[in-house]
Design a protein around this motif. Structure first.
Motif, mmCIF file in Angstrom:
data_model
loop_
_atom_site.group_PDB
_atom_site.id
_atom_site.type_symbol
_atom_site.label_atom_id
_atom_site.label_comp_id
_atom_site.label_asym_id
_atom_site.label_seq_id
_atom_site.Cartn_x
_atom_site.Cartn_y
_atom_site.Cartn_z
ATOM 1 N N ALA A 145 -2.374 -1.769 -13.147
ATOM 2 C CA ALA A 145 -3.012 -1.967 -11.908
ATOM 3 C C ALA A 145 -3.861 -3.573 -11.954
ATOM 4 O O ALA A 145 -4.019 -3.965 -10.922
ATOM 5 C CB ALA A 145 -4.127 -1.068 -11.774
ATOM 6 N N SER A 146 -3.606 -4.068 -13.308
ATOM 7 C CA SER A 146 -4.396 -5.480 -13.162
ATOM 8 C C SER A 146 -3.259 -6.584 -12.994
ATOM 9 O O SER A 146 -3.302 -7.524 -12.737
ATOM 10 C CB SER A 146 -4.978 -5.658 -14.475
ATOM 11 O OG SER A 146 -4.010 -5.398 -15.527
ATOM 12 N N GLY A 147 -1.838 -6.000 -12.876
ATOM 13 C CA GLY A 147 -0.957 -6.902 -12.484
ATOM 14 C C GLY A 147 -0.661 -7.471 -11.279
ATOM 15 O O GLY A 147 -1.216 -6.933 -10.391
ATOM 16 N N ARG A 148 0.131 -8.097 -11.048
ATOM 17 C CA ARG A 148 0.288 -8.572 -9.565
ATOM 18 C C ARG A 148 1.093 -7.652 -8.577
ATOM 19 O O ARG A 148 0.564 -7.503 -7.625
ATOM 20 C CB ARG A 148 1.323 -9.991 -9.616
ATOM 21 C CG ARG A 148 0.614 -11.233 -10.161
ATOM 22 C CD ARG A 148 1.739 -12.142 -10.537
ATOM 23 N NE ARG A 148 2.256 -11.868 -11.833
ATOM 24 C CZ ARG A 148 3.355 -12.506 -12.481
ATOM 25 N NH1 ARG A 148 3.597 -13.686 -12.154
ATOM 26 N NH2 ARG A 148 3.999 -12.051 -13.625
ATOM 27 N N LEU A 149 2.107 -6.974 -9.128
ATOM 28 C CA LEU A 149 2.506 -5.559 -8.326
ATOM 29 C C LEU A 149 1.580 -4.584 -8.031
ATOM 30 O O LEU A 149 1.370 -4.366 -7.279
ATOM 31 C CB LEU A 149 3.791 -5.409 -8.830
ATOM 32 C CG LEU A 149 4.588 -4.106 -8.104
ATOM 33 C CD1 LEU A 149 5.208 -4.921 -6.774
ATOM 34 C CD2 LEU A 149 5.636 -3.629 -8.877
ATOM 35 N N GLY A 150 0.865 -4.350 -9.280
ATOM 36 C CA GLY A 150 -0.088 -3.250 -9.271
ATOM 37 C C GLY A 150 -1.083 -3.438 -8.019
ATOM 38 O O GLY A 150 -1.441 -2.599 -7.513
ATOM 39 N N ARG A 151 -1.523 -4.861 -8.116
ATOM 40 C CA ARG A 151 -2.748 -4.921 -7.253
ATOM 41 C C ARG A 151 -2.308 -4.870 -5.846
ATOM 42 O O ARG A 151 -2.977 -4.313 -4.808
ATOM 43 C CB ARG A 151 -3.508 -6.486 -7.462
ATOM 44 C CG ARG A 151 -4.388 -6.352 -8.802
ATOM 45 C CD ARG A 151 -4.958 -7.594 -8.883
ATOM 46 N NE ARG A 151 -3.950 -8.467 -9.715
ATOM 47 C CZ ARG A 151 -3.795 -9.515 -9.793
ATOM 48 N NH1 ARG A 151 -4.486 -10.512 -8.907
ATOM 49 N NH2 ARG A 151 -2.840 -10.162 -10.524
ATOM 50 N N LEU A 152 -0.861 -5.216 -5.478
ATOM 51 C CA LEU A 152 -0.533 -5.213 -4.328
ATOM 52 C C LEU A 152 -0.216 -3.677 -3.939
ATOM 53 O O LEU A 152 -0.550 -3.493 -2.705
ATOM 54 C CB LEU A 152 0.769 -5.972 -4.198
ATOM 55 C CG LEU A 152 0.573 -7.513 -4.228
ATOM 56 C CD1 LEU A 152 1.996 -8.214 -4.377
ATOM 57 C CD2 LEU A 152 -0.170 -8.061 -3.076
ATOM 58 N N VAL A 153 0.076 -2.978 -4.625
ATOM 59 C CA VAL A 153 0.328 -1.436 -4.370
ATOM 60 C C VAL A 153 -0.935 -1.164 -4.291
ATOM 61 O O VAL A 153 -0.884 -0.284 -3.006
ATOM 62 C CB VAL A 153 0.945 -0.837 -5.658
ATOM 63 C CG1 VAL A 153 1.035 0.708 -5.295
ATOM 64 C CG2 VAL A 153 2.414 -1.395 -5.965
ATOM 65 N N ILE A 154 -2.017 -1.120 -4.774
ATOM 66 C CA ILE A 154 -3.143 -0.672 -4.411
ATOM 67 C C ILE A 154 -3.401 -1.139 -3.162
ATOM 68 O O ILE A 154 -4.135 -0.255 -2.188
ATOM 69 C CB ILE A 154 -4.275 -1.121 -5.575
ATOM 70 C CG1 ILE A 154 -4.038 0.138 -6.669
ATOM 71 C CG2 ILE A 154 -5.732 -0.776 -5.210
ATOM 72 C CD1 ILE A 154 -4.819 -0.473 -8.086
ATOM 73 N N ASP A 155 -3.395 -2.268 -2.727
ATOM 74 C CA ASP A 155 -3.907 -2.940 -1.401
ATOM 75 C C ASP A 155 -3.020 -2.158 -0.399
ATOM 76 O O ASP A 155 -3.613 -1.955 0.910
ATOM 77 C CB ASP A 155 -3.798 -4.257 -1.290
ATOM 78 C CG ASP A 155 -4.938 -4.862 -2.134
ATOM 79 O OD1 ASP A 155 -5.864 -4.300 -2.485
ATOM 80 O OD2 ASP A 155 -4.560 -6.147 -2.588
ATOM 81 N N GLN A 156 -1.680 -1.962 -0.532
ATOM 82 C CA GLN A 156 -0.775 -1.238 0.270
ATOM 83 C C GLN A 156 -1.413 0.260 0.497
ATOM 84 O O GLN A 156 -1.240 0.792 1.563
ATOM 85 C CB GLN A 156 0.799 -1.254 -0.021
ATOM 86 C CG GLN A 156 1.120 -2.565 0.187
ATOM 87 C CD GLN A 156 0.990 -3.119 1.555
ATOM 88 O OE1 GLN A 156 1.664 -2.742 2.365
ATOM 89 N NE2 GLN A 156 0.597 -4.361 1.607
ATOM 90 N N LEU A 157 -1.618 1.039 -0.483
ATOM 91 C CA LEU A 157 -2.506 2.306 -0.640
ATOM 92 C C LEU A 157 -3.536 2.254 0.468
ATOM 93 O O LEU A 157 -3.617 3.109 1.320
ATOM 94 C CB LEU A 157 -2.659 2.933 -1.801
ATOM 95 C CG LEU A 157 -1.345 3.104 -2.780
ATOM 96 C CD1 LEU A 157 -1.820 3.701 -4.076
ATOM 97 C CD2 LEU A 157 -0.685 4.407 -2.111
ATOM 98 N N LEU A 158 -4.568 1.278 0.327
ATOM 99 C CA LEU A 158 -5.703 1.451 0.921
ATOM 100 C C LEU A 158 -5.289 1.196 2.404
ATOM 101 O O LEU A 158 -5.845 1.619 3.382
ATOM 102 C CB LEU A 158 -6.592 0.149 0.446
ATOM 103 C CG LEU A 158 -7.238 0.449 -1.168
ATOM 104 C CD1 LEU A 158 -7.925 -0.569 -1.468
ATOM 105 C CD2 LEU A 158 -8.006 1.737 -0.934
ATOM 106 N N ALA A 159 -4.388 0.195 2.796
ATOM 107 C CA ALA A 159 -3.886 -0.351 4.045
ATOM 108 C C ALA A 159 -3.293 1.056 4.799
ATOM 109 O O ALA A 159 -3.363 1.020 6.020
ATOM 110 C CB ALA A 159 -3.016 -1.253 4.064
ATOM 111 N N ARG A 160 -2.776 2.009 4.075
ATOM 112 C CA ARG A 160 -2.199 3.211 4.520
ATOM 113 C C ARG A 160 -3.266 4.355 4.749
ATOM 114 O O ARG A 160 -3.123 5.383 5.120
ATOM 115 C CB ARG A 160 -1.015 3.905 3.593
ATOM 116 C CG ARG A 160 0.025 2.873 3.599
ATOM 117 C CD ARG A 160 1.198 3.374 2.582
ATOM 118 N NE ARG A 160 1.900 4.460 2.986
ATOM 119 C CZ ARG A 160 2.876 4.557 3.930
ATOM 120 N NH1 ARG A 160 3.441 3.430 4.157
ATOM 121 N NH2 ARG A 160 3.587 5.681 4.326
#
Ligand code: NAP
Length: 284
Positions: free
Chosen positions: A7-22
């Motif tokens: 989750a600290s990585g570049r993809l991980g952070r974007l996944v978390i932001d996409q989960l929040l956006a959903r």
């Protein structure tokens, strides 16, 4: 609870932001990170944060307590990845999760690119675990090319050994959106998705796009694989990394990273980021 590793990585952070956006409740997201000092990268999102290392099975078991769905983001380690991923799969089985999602590699089953071996083995370990799973076979990141544009433009040359092969690269944000969709929607378990952009581009087309957008000339120079490795080493890149890059280009020349179908577009509900959009965003 949805667990995101890496989750600290570049993809991980974007996944978390996409989960929040959903609309996912931040309190139902467990961000698993290895290095506590990197918690700062997830600041302001009000997530649950736990620490675990892929090399430490006990830490994974603790981090996965209460998990329903887990996203295993493949490790970026040069060695030992299969063992690291097996530890995550074992911990996911121990947690009796409903779904384990894994970020694999495009055409991991028949790709000739060396990196595919770790992904194949991980896919096999997941299948043997009998944990309900989704395999996301991610294609190349557009960022692999846009990150180096400044250097390319400074020399006016993009070196490679990919020949006329096409790479259907998409942006990390596209793969992140696909992962978030699979983690939050139902009906994906049991599937393996080949994820790539709608259109592949050759390295010459990359150079043409950069020239058009920047207004500065960039030429693609195609080299035999051995000369490509030598040029990278001469430019200061460690030999092992240079060989890895040449291996990727050999894969591109064979078509191992070309278009694989519309699944990425379907999952994210829009066209994946185009090369032109990515280059424009980087240079402006
Ligand atoms: N498709 C492509 O073009 C492409 C390109 C590059 C990489 N990849 C693969 O895709 C993955 C995700 O990409 P990315 O851009 O997000 O990479 P990244 O920014 O390097 O992030 C990798 C993540 O994995 C974590 N990690 C590594 N080893 C770990 C361990 N032993 N235990 C726990 N966590 C560990 C890292 O933690 P730390 O923050 O502690 O280091 C980091 O959070 C990469 O790891 C790699 O396998 C794909």
């Amino acid at each position: 609870m949805i667990v995101v590793t890496g989750a600290s990585g570049r993809l991980g952070r974007l996944v978390i932001d996409q989960l929040l956006a959903r609309g996912t409740d931040p309190d139902s997201i467990i961000a698993v990170i290895r290095n506590p000092a990197r918690e700062v990268r997830l600041q302001g999102r009000n997530l649950r944060i736990r620490h675990a290392d892929y090399t430490d099975p006990d830490s994974l078991r603790t981090a996965f307590a209460g998990a329903d769905r887990i996203l295993l983001i493949s490790s970026n380690a040069g060695r030992g990845r299969i063992a690291h991923h097996r530890n995550v799969v074992d911990a996911a089985r121990n947690a009796e999760v409903d779904l384990l999602v894994y970020t694999s590699m495009l055409r991991a089953d028949d790709s000739g690119i060396g990196l595919a071996i770790d992904h194949r083995e991980t896919e096999t370990a997941i299948a043997h675990s009998q944990v309900p799973s989704v395999i996301l076979r991610n294609g190349w990141y557009l960022e692999n090319y846009t990150e180096n544009l400044a250097t390319d433009l400074a020399t006016g040359m993009h070196l490679g050994s990919a020949g006329d092969g096409r790479v259907a690269a998409a942006a990390r944000i596209d793969y992140a959106a696909a992962a978030a969709a699979v983690l939050t929607d139902d009906g994906h378990a049991g599937n393996t998705y080949e994820l790539a952009a709608d259109f592949g581009f050759t390295m010459s087309e990359l150079a043409e796009t950069v020239t058009r957008v920047s207004g500065k000339p960039l030429i693609y120079t195609d080299l035999p694989s051995g000369e490509h490795v030598k040029a990278l080493v001469d430019a200061g890149i460690p030999e092992a990394a240079a060989e890895l890059y040449a291996d990727w280009d050999a894969g591109i020349s064979r078509g191992d990273l070309d278009v694989a179908g519309p699944k990425l577009r379907e999952l994210i509900g829009r066209a994946p980021t185009s090369l032109s959009q990515a280059v424009t965003a980087t240079l402006n």
